[in-house]
Design an enzyme around this catalytic site. Structure first.
Site, mmCIF file in Angstrom:
data_model
loop_
_atom_site.group_PDB
_atom_site.id
_atom_site.type_symbol
_atom_site.label_atom_id
_atom_site.label_comp_id
_atom_site.label_asym_id
_atom_site.label_seq_id
_atom_site.Cartn_x
_atom_site.Cartn_y
_atom_site.Cartn_z
ATOM 1 C CE1 TYR A 3 37.725 46.920 35.619
ATOM 2 C CE2 TYR A 3 36.817 47.291 37.888
ATOM 3 C CZ TYR A 3 37.643 47.716 36.755
ATOM 4 O OH TYR A 3 39.218 47.206 37.855
ATOM 5 C CB SER A 26 38.931 45.557 40.660
ATOM 6 O OG SER A 26 38.018 45.914 40.875
ATOM 7 C CE LYS A 28 40.206 44.590 34.984
ATOM 8 N NZ LYS A 28 41.627 44.707 35.309
#
Ligand code: UDP
Length: 332
Positions: free
Chosen positions: A142, A118, A146
């Site tokens: 988050y 992302s 990643k």
């Protein structure tokens, strides 16, 4: 090619499975259905209901399947939730990838690995458009999960002869042109579904902040149709399977164009032929003013093209899905 699609019952995974099947590839889906939907998949497809943390089931799946490529779409992806419950993200997103890489190492898997990453790995970007090598400062658990995954995959690739690629998405949106599947998050936090759902319910949509340093003061994002993302994932497998390992690379998937939140609202009004009621609310925590991709590497290495990522097609396909399934997959 034969694909194992982990997280294939989620929004992006199910669109990938649809497009890969359309292009003649064989997909086996592996999903725990915690956040995915069995209804988003053709019931005839091979389906394994299991958790990625279940190393035994994963290993026997890899052993039996002789896959050309393994896809990981199985992450949790809610920024706000990751701030309040980081443990979910370090377990599901980080430990899940570790279990997968361990299984590939132990079994000496020859499959290519394609990982959903992302633009959240960048945090507030220093440059626009964002290119692959720009500094990474993720601002949420988050985004951090990643980036840790990317580092881990890179290290396993180099040490154990695996061919891997992280595809960093910008704003995935839209729905399959043939209908039946689409975006069904609960709670829904994304702009495009929220604008459409508010319009259909004759409610007011809130735009989070209009005092950003952008032309109209609202945030700018790079919206890419989920079927264009899917196609790029197939191209990534074709590319990796033609290379000799070890190999690791990270590539951006976006259109390179930014649209502001108000531009999205206006485009939705045009597609729907109605005025959509909106109000300006406070900024949402952690929102960078602008995010859009430098996609030259994707074009050069993968032959990345967009067929559906104009705003009109994005909004029309998303609208058709929300009209077909106003309650997502829980159709009464
Ligand atoms: N946004 C908004 N109202 C909503 C949902 C999102 O104004 O109901 C804004 C959000 O603050 C951001 C942009 O729309 O500026 C895109 O947000 P989204 O959650 O769709 O994607 P993100 O870029 O955060 O991954």
């Amino acid at each position: 090619m034969r694909f194992l699609v982990i997280g294939g019952a989620g929004y992006i995974g199910s669109h990938f499975v649809r497009e890969a099947t359309r292009q003649g590839h064989e997909c086996t889906v592996y999903d725990n259905l915690e956040r995915g939907f069995r209804e988003s998949l053709d019931p005839k497809l091979p389906f394994i209901k299991a958790d990625l943390l279940d190393a035994k089931t994963l290993e026997s799946t890899l052993e039996k399947g002789r896959f050309d490529a393994i896809y990981h779409f199985a992450a949790f992806a809610l920024v706000g939730e990751s701030v309040s419950q980081p443990e979910l993200y370090y377990e599901n997103n980080v430990e899940g990838v570790r279990v997968l890489m361990e299984a590939m190492r132990k079994l000496k898997s020859q499959a290519a690995l394609i990982f959903s990453s992302s633009c959240a790995v960048f945090g507030t970007p220093q440059n626009l458009p964002i290119s692959e090598e720009d500094p990474k400062k993720p601002q949420s658990p988050y985004g951090k999960s990643k980036l840790i995954d990317e580092w881990m995959i890179e290290d396993y690739c180099h040490a154990h002869g695996i061919r891997g690629m992280a595809l960093r998405y910008f704003n995935a949106c839209g729905a399959d042109k043939d209908g039946g599947i689409g975006e069904a998050h609960d709670p829904e936090t994304h702009l495009i579904p929220n604008v459409i759902k508010a319009a259909l319910a004759k409610q007011t949509v809130t735009i989070f902040g209009d005092d950003f340093n952008t032309p109209d003061g609202t945030c700018v994002r790079d919206y890419i149709h989920v079927t264009d993302l899917a196609d790029a994932h197939i191209k990534a497998a074709t590319y990796l399977c033609a290379q000799k390992g070890p190999l690791y690379d990270a590539i951006h998937l976006g259109t390179g164009n930014g649209y502001s939140n108000l531009e999205i609202l206006k485009a939705a009004e045009k597609v729907m032929g109605i005025k959509i009621d909106h109000k300006i609310g406070p900024r949402r925590a952690g929102d960078p003013a602008g995010l859009y991709a430098d996609n030259r590497k994707a074009k050069k290495i993968l032959g990345f093209v967009t067929r559906y990522s104009d705003l009109e097609t994005i909004l029309k396909t998303a609208l058709a899905w929300h009209q077909e399934a106003p309650h997502g997959y829980n159709r009464e």
